[in-house]
Structures are given as structure tokens and as C-alpha cells.
Design an enzyme around this catalytic site. Sequence first.
Site, PDB file in Angstrom:
ATOM      1  N   PHE A 178       0.402   1.421  -2.530  1.00 12.10           N
ATOM      2  CA  PHE A 178      -0.124   0.144  -2.802  1.00 12.10           C
ATOM      3  C   PHE A 178       0.891  -0.904  -2.114  1.00 12.10           C
ATOM      4  O   PHE A 178       2.164  -0.863  -2.427  1.00 12.10           O
ATOM      5  CB  PHE A 178      -0.472  -0.117  -4.355  1.00 12.10           C
ATOM      6  CG  PHE A 178      -1.249  -1.615  -4.452  1.00 12.10           C
ATOM      7  CD1 PHE A 178      -2.233  -1.703  -4.324  1.00 12.10           C
ATOM      8  CD2 PHE A 178      -0.114  -2.619  -4.669  1.00 12.10           C
ATOM      9  CE1 PHE A 178      -2.866  -3.104  -4.472  1.00 12.10           C
ATOM     10  CE2 PHE A 178      -0.784  -4.020  -5.010  1.00 12.10           C
ATOM     11  CZ  PHE A 178      -2.104  -4.082  -4.963  1.00 12.10           C
ATOM     12  N   LYS A 226       8.091  -8.401  -7.970  1.00 11.20           N
ATOM     13  CA  LYS A 226       7.753  -8.074  -9.403  1.00 11.20           C
ATOM     14  C   LYS A 226       9.077  -8.555 -10.369  1.00 11.20           C
ATOM     15  O   LYS A 226       9.070  -9.631 -10.993  1.00 11.20           O
ATOM     16  CB  LYS A 226       7.245  -6.831  -9.837  1.00 11.20           C
ATOM     17  CG  LYS A 226       5.682  -6.839  -9.020  1.00 11.20           C
ATOM     18  CD  LYS A 226       4.968  -5.626  -9.849  1.00 11.20           C
ATOM     19  CE  LYS A 226       3.588  -5.731  -9.367  1.00 11.20           C
ATOM     20  NZ  LYS A 226       3.254  -4.956  -8.351  1.00 11.20           N
ATOM     21  N   ASP A 260       8.922   0.196  -0.076  1.00 11.70           N
ATOM     22  CA  ASP A 260       8.534  -0.993  -1.063  1.00 11.70           C
ATOM     23  C   ASP A 260       8.770  -0.801  -2.315  1.00 11.70           C
ATOM     24  O   ASP A 260       8.571   0.102  -2.951  1.00 11.70           O
ATOM     25  CB  ASP A 260       6.846  -0.761  -0.820  1.00 11.70           C
ATOM     26  CG  ASP A 260       6.293  -1.939  -1.768  1.00 11.70           C
ATOM     27  OD1 ASP A 260       6.641  -2.347  -2.536  1.00 11.70           O
ATOM     28  OD2 ASP A 260       4.833  -2.054  -1.623  1.00 11.70           O
TER      29      ASP A 260
HETATM   30  C1  LIG Z   1       2.322  -5.276  -7.254  1.00 15.97           C
HETATM   31  C2  LIG Z   1       2.956  -4.519  -5.968  1.00 15.97           C
HETATM   32  C3  LIG Z   1       2.778  -5.139  -4.737  1.00 15.97           C
HETATM   33  C4  LIG Z   1       2.060  -6.733  -4.714  1.00 15.97           C
HETATM   34  O1  LIG Z   1       2.800  -7.411  -5.186  1.00 15.97           O
HETATM   35  P1  LIG Z   1       2.275  -9.030  -5.281  1.00 15.97           P
HETATM   36  O2  LIG Z   1       3.268  -9.881  -5.947  1.00 15.97           O
HETATM   37  O3  LIG Z   1       1.085  -8.837  -6.405  1.00 15.97           O
HETATM   38  O4  LIG Z   1       1.567  -9.638  -4.066  1.00 15.97           O
HETATM   39  C5  LIG Z   1       3.326  -4.601  -3.637  1.00 15.97           C
HETATM   40  N1  LIG Z   1       3.877  -3.260  -3.456  1.00 15.97           N
HETATM   41  C6  LIG Z   1       3.955  -2.645  -4.856  1.00 15.97           C
HETATM   42  C7  LIG Z   1       4.528  -1.336  -4.753  1.00 15.97           C
HETATM   43  C8  LIG Z   1       3.451  -3.249  -5.783  1.00 15.97           C
HETATM   44  O5  LIG Z   1       3.560  -2.448  -7.077  1.00 15.97           O
END
Ligand SMILES: *Cc1c(COP(=O)(O)O)cnc(C)c1O
Length: 401
Positions: A137, A251, A222
Site C-alpha cells: 500500500f 503518519k 515505504d
Molecule cells: C497510509 C500509508 C500510505 C499513504 O499515506 P497518506 O498519508 O494517507 O497519503 C502510504 N504508505 C503506507 C505504507 C501507508 O501505510
Amino acid sequence: MSKTTDILETYGKSLMPTYAPSVVLASGKGVTVRDADGLTLYDFTSGIGVHNVGHCHNKVVEAIQQQAAKLTHASNLYANEPATKLAAKLVALSGLGGKVFFCNSGAEANEAAIKLARKWGAANGGRYEVVTMRQGFHGRTLATLAATAQAWCQEGYDPLPVGFAYADFNDLASVKAAVTDKTVAILLEPVQGEGGVTPATEEFMAGVRALCDEKNLLMICDEVQSGMGRTGTWFAWQGYSVQPDLFTLAKSLADGIPMGALVSNAKCADVFTPGSHASTFGGNPVAAAAALAVIEIIEEEGLLARATEVGNLFREALQGFVDQYDQLLEVRGKGLMLGLVVDGDPKEVVEALKAQGLLALTAGGNVVRFLPPLVLKEEDLEEAVDMIADALDCTFGGDAE
Ligand SMILES: *Cc1c(COP(=O)(O)O)cnc(C)c1O
């Protein structure tokens, strides 16, 4: 009419139905939140991995208040001290010897990583394709959605940007098969969050790094969900033997004040040049002040070690439930990023947990995901585990062995 019902009625009429909340949060402190009618709940979501230092930590509140009274925005035409200090701190914590680009969210941080990789690739053999992992994700902008190899969130948004290929997580042969002469980077979460709380194996991380070295590819981690101490190290990749070329944060970076960051190594530090990428709010001084406070708290309160210690206690308790119930298959994760794999729909368990007074998340279609604040005390964990026991009894009771 309760205040919750009242607010949710206006919510339903006024907000696009991208979400379907049943709780209205009014305040939070530490590991608990209070709803609009004064009910206190344990927050084992941390606002989806945001409040690693807990809700409204005094130090964060103070840092925000002080900076808000001084300067709330500088634009990128001018530098500001908090963002500059924060960038230097992130570089130091990473040990990668590179530089930082600031933005406002996880999707934007990954978008920046993809753009940087393409810019680097354009100058290095005209390459542009990014290999990402199934069940990964990376966000909801069109490019990060294309990088997110999951049908449920891509549906309806064709045509997606080109330049992405998908491989199976923890399967090096599959990654190798996805790499072509157009490939420029491999993007992965060291611990997949939304996709099911699945940690990469050491073998996989080392294999991806070796493949990147062999084919001259950038390795991008990520860390939007797994970063800032969540798994027991500042960044989850530090729990492995390898270093990425780039990694992203968002986050938990600024404890709820929107902020994203792309951190590079020395090789990628000057790929972006003046004017080649930008964000109006990126490096916002209030967000940066909050992030500096977050880092200080993690250091002062020893939260990296706590994530591991309390995480192990929590994991043991969850393993006990797996041993007790046939419907629970496995505990997955690292530190305080934990998943309870259910044979069935995890939403039922999450609903039962809420009825007991504990907020949790789902992931990957069959996982109950727990992301409690790292400031979680052992007595709070014990109380939460009792709530989980009751919730599981309500959901699966009678079938216990
Ligand atoms: C939540 C998340 C995103 C997206 O972040 P947003 O601030 O909602 O754009 C990207 N990568 C990972 C692994 C996430 O958990």
C-alpha cells in the site's frame, strides 16, 4: 439524540462517503480517546499509526503552541529553522548521509520517491519502471495507486499511470522476474501494513538490496506506517542488514500534524534540482516543530526499546488467544505493529473490540491490526488484553477448546 448521532447525521449529509465512521472522537490523551458523548476508549489504532507518542503529549502540544504563535508558514522561498533542524535530525537518525524532501502525506512522500527515481533513471539509461509488491500500500494519488498492487483500491480509476510492475512480497524470484531493462527502482514496505501486517524476511530484504546493486536500481522503503519507532527501530529497515537508497515517512512523523518526508542516501541527495519538485506546505514550521518534539520524546522515553518490550508482551498474549481459538490462525508483525490473523471476517472482531471499549483496525481482508501508541504501559496492556479476551469470547465463544 446523542451528540454522536447528531454529528454523524450532518457528516452523512455533508462529507463524501469515502469513509463510514460510527464513532466521533472529541479528545485524546496518551493511549485513550474520548468520543463526543464522553465515552473513553483505548486507541489501539493510534489514529492509524500516527500517535506513536500517544495523543496530546504535553511536549508536542507545547511545541505546536509555541511555533503557532511565532510562524505558521514560511513558503519554500524562505527557509525555516524547525524544518532545517528536522531534516538534519532525520539524516542523522538514518545514517544514510543524504538529504530530505518535505511534503504533507504518505502518498506525497511516495510520489516524490517515484519522481526522484524517474528523474535519476532518465539520466541513467532512460529507465522509469518501478517494481512494487502485491498486497502493498503506497497511497491514493494516481501514481501511488498504480504502485499499490491491490485491485480493491484501483477499481474504477483506469487508466492508471504506466511504469509499474508487480511482484510477490517475500519472493525474490518473483521480483527478479519483474525486473526489465526499463526498471529503475524497487519499492516495498519492510512491514506491509494495510496488506496484512507482514514483515519482510531478512533473506528477502538482503536479496532485494543485492538485486538493486547488481542491476543499478534504487531500493525504496515505504516507512509511512512502520517508521518512527513502531517496530522497535527508528525505521523498520534498520531491523535488517541492508540500507535503502530512499525511504518515506508520514503518519507518525509529526503526531497528527500533516507531514511527509522523503529521506535519501548520498547518491540520491541532489537528484532533485531547484524547481524540479515542490510542495507549498512542505516543511511547514508547525509540523516540523511537532516532529522534533516527537523525536525528542522517543529518545527521552526510550520508546524504541519499549516498542520491542511491550510488543513482545502483547504478542505473547495474542499468541495465547491463537492457541485457544481455532478461528485465530497466527500472530504477525514486529514491535507494536501486530496482526491477529482470523479465519473469517476481522470486522466482526473489531466490532466486538469496540463494544468492549478498544479501537483496533483490520488489514489485508483477514487480519485484526493493532497499532497502539508506543507509550503503552504494561497495566494498560493488561487491561486491553482482558478486553480482547472478552471480545474474542463474544465473537467465537462456545467454540473455545
Ligand atoms: C497510509 C500509508 C500510505 C499513504 O499515506 P497518506 O498519508 O494517507 O497519503 C502510504 N504508505 C503506507 C505504507 C501507508 O501505510
